[in-house]
Scaffold this motif. Structure first.
Motif, PDB file in Angstrom:
ATOM      1  N   SER A  53       0.820  -1.212   0.000  1.00 41.65           N
ATOM      2  CA  SER A  53       0.000   0.000   0.000  1.00 41.65           C
ATOM      3  C   SER A  53       0.851   1.259   0.000  1.00 41.65           C
ATOM      4  O   SER A  53       0.349   2.343  -0.273  1.00 41.65           O
ATOM      5  CB  SER A  53      -0.913   0.008   1.234  1.00 41.65           C
ATOM      6  N   TYR A  54       2.153   1.122   0.310  1.00 41.93           N
ATOM      7  CA  TYR A  54       2.982   2.317   0.495  1.00 41.93           C
ATOM      8  C   TYR A  54       4.104   2.445  -0.529  1.00 41.93           C
ATOM      9  O   TYR A  54       4.726   3.509  -0.638  1.00 41.93           O
ATOM     10  CB  TYR A  54       3.586   2.326   1.907  1.00 41.93           C
ATOM     11  N   THR A  55       4.408   1.408  -1.298  1.00 37.09           N
ATOM     12  CA  THR A  55       5.433   1.500  -2.334  1.00 37.09           C
ATOM     13  C   THR A  55       5.194   0.397  -3.337  1.00 37.09           C
ATOM     14  O   THR A  55       4.509  -0.586  -3.069  1.00 37.09           O
ATOM     15  CB  THR A  55       6.850   1.367  -1.733  1.00 37.09           C
ATOM     16  N   GLY A  56       5.750   0.570  -4.524  1.00 34.16           N
ATOM     17  CA  GLY A  56       5.549  -0.452  -5.552  1.00 34.16           C
ATOM     18  C   GLY A  56       4.147  -0.414  -6.118  1.00 34.16           C
ATOM     19  O   GLY A  56       3.554   0.646  -6.299  1.00 34.16           O
ATOM     20  N   LEU A  57       3.576  -1.564  -6.367  1.00 34.71           N
ATOM     21  CA  LEU A  57       2.252  -1.668  -6.979  1.00 34.71           C
ATOM     22  C   LEU A  57       1.179  -1.842  -5.911  1.00 34.71           C
ATOM     23  O   LEU A  57       1.297  -2.719  -5.045  1.00 34.71           O
ATOM     24  CB  LEU A  57       2.219  -2.852  -7.946  1.00 34.71           C
ATOM     25  N   PRO A  58       0.109  -1.032  -5.957  1.00 31.70           N
ATOM     26  CA  PRO A  58      -0.905  -1.069  -4.887  1.00 31.70           C
ATOM     27  C   PRO A  58      -1.954  -2.156  -5.043  1.00 31.70           C
ATOM     28  O   PRO A  58      -2.755  -2.370  -4.129  1.00 31.70           O
ATOM     29  CB  PRO A  58      -1.548   0.316  -4.994  1.00 31.70           C
TER      30      PRO A  58
END
Length: 244
Positions: free
Chosen positions: A206-211
């Motif tokens: 939820s905070y980096t990469g893909l959500p």
């Protein structure tokens, strides 16, 4: 996810390297090695680092997506392997409608899954000379591969030699061939955790990469791109019978 630092120490110099993403756990401790070994380690570390940060590119061209997939799969394959990979000798090459069939002899045993993977002229390269998509027969040190679609490079010539590297770990192959698995498109929970795609190792959180992505109770998380190509489209024809 925070960075982890690694260093390769030579006899007279210290070369810092930063590792991130799926290679965060790969930290090379200090060692005293000769110049040739030190140079080899530097190239390996820089290649691993560069390709671990590649990501999927936003493109509609499948060939470009496959090149990026190969680079990400290289990171997984490199973590799976316990060496730079075996040498393979090309024994035969035959064209069939829509692809190529290649039989190779491996210089040493190679664990499953042996494909999908690539033939490499440079064992530390992130770009294969020729891609193979599935193994159709394995007997002793010989493996027969099939590649599908229009190849981006000429097929190898019998008698030539390459380094071989498989792209997937066992968990990825298990997910790809499991036609009974139920996949659900979900937004990743906002709980401070993260996961990596089984196929590409991209970060999902939820905070980096893909959500968001696809989740299976049996196999975990994969990206939407991976779901489209490896589950729905089955571009490597791993979910279909080998006669298909």
């Amino acid at each position: 996810m925070s960075n982890a630092s690694g260093s390769v120490f030579g006899r007279d110099q210290h070369v810092p390297l930063q590792f991130d993403g799926p290679l965060r756990g790969l930290v090379i401790a200090s060692s005293r090695v000769g110049p040739s070994t030190r140079a080899l380690l530097r190239r390996a570390c820089r290649a691993l680092h560069a390709y671990s940060l590649g990501g999927w590119v936003g493109t509609t061209r499948r060939s470009s997506r496959r090149r990026e997939a190969a680079r990400l799969n290289y990171s997984l394959g490199a973590m799976k392997a316990d060496s730079l990979g075996p040498k393979v000798e090309i024994l035969s090459v035959a064209a069939f409608p829509g692809g190529q069939r290649i039989t190779c002899r491996f210089s040493q045993p190679y664990g499953e899954p042996v494909a999908p993977g690539g033939l490499y002229t440079d064992p530390l390269s992130g770009q294969e000379a020729f891609a193979v998509h599935r193994a159709t027969n394995r007997s002793g040190d010989q493996v027969t591969f099939e590649s599908f679609g229009a190849a981006e490079a000429a097929a190898p010539v019998p008698g030539s030699s390459f380094f071989y590297r498989g792209w997937w770990v066992k968990a990825a192959m298990a997910a790809a061939v499991d036609t009974d698995a139920r996949w659900e498109r979900l937004v990743y929970p906002n709980d401070g955790t993260h996961e990596h795609c089984l196929f590409t190792s991209q970060t999902m959180s939820s905070y980096t990469g893909l959500p968001s992505g696809y989740w299976s109770a049996k196999h975990g998380w994969i990206t939407e791109q991976a779901y489209c190509e490896f589950i729905v489209q089955d571009i490597y024809r791993l979910r279909a019978p080998h006669g298909a």
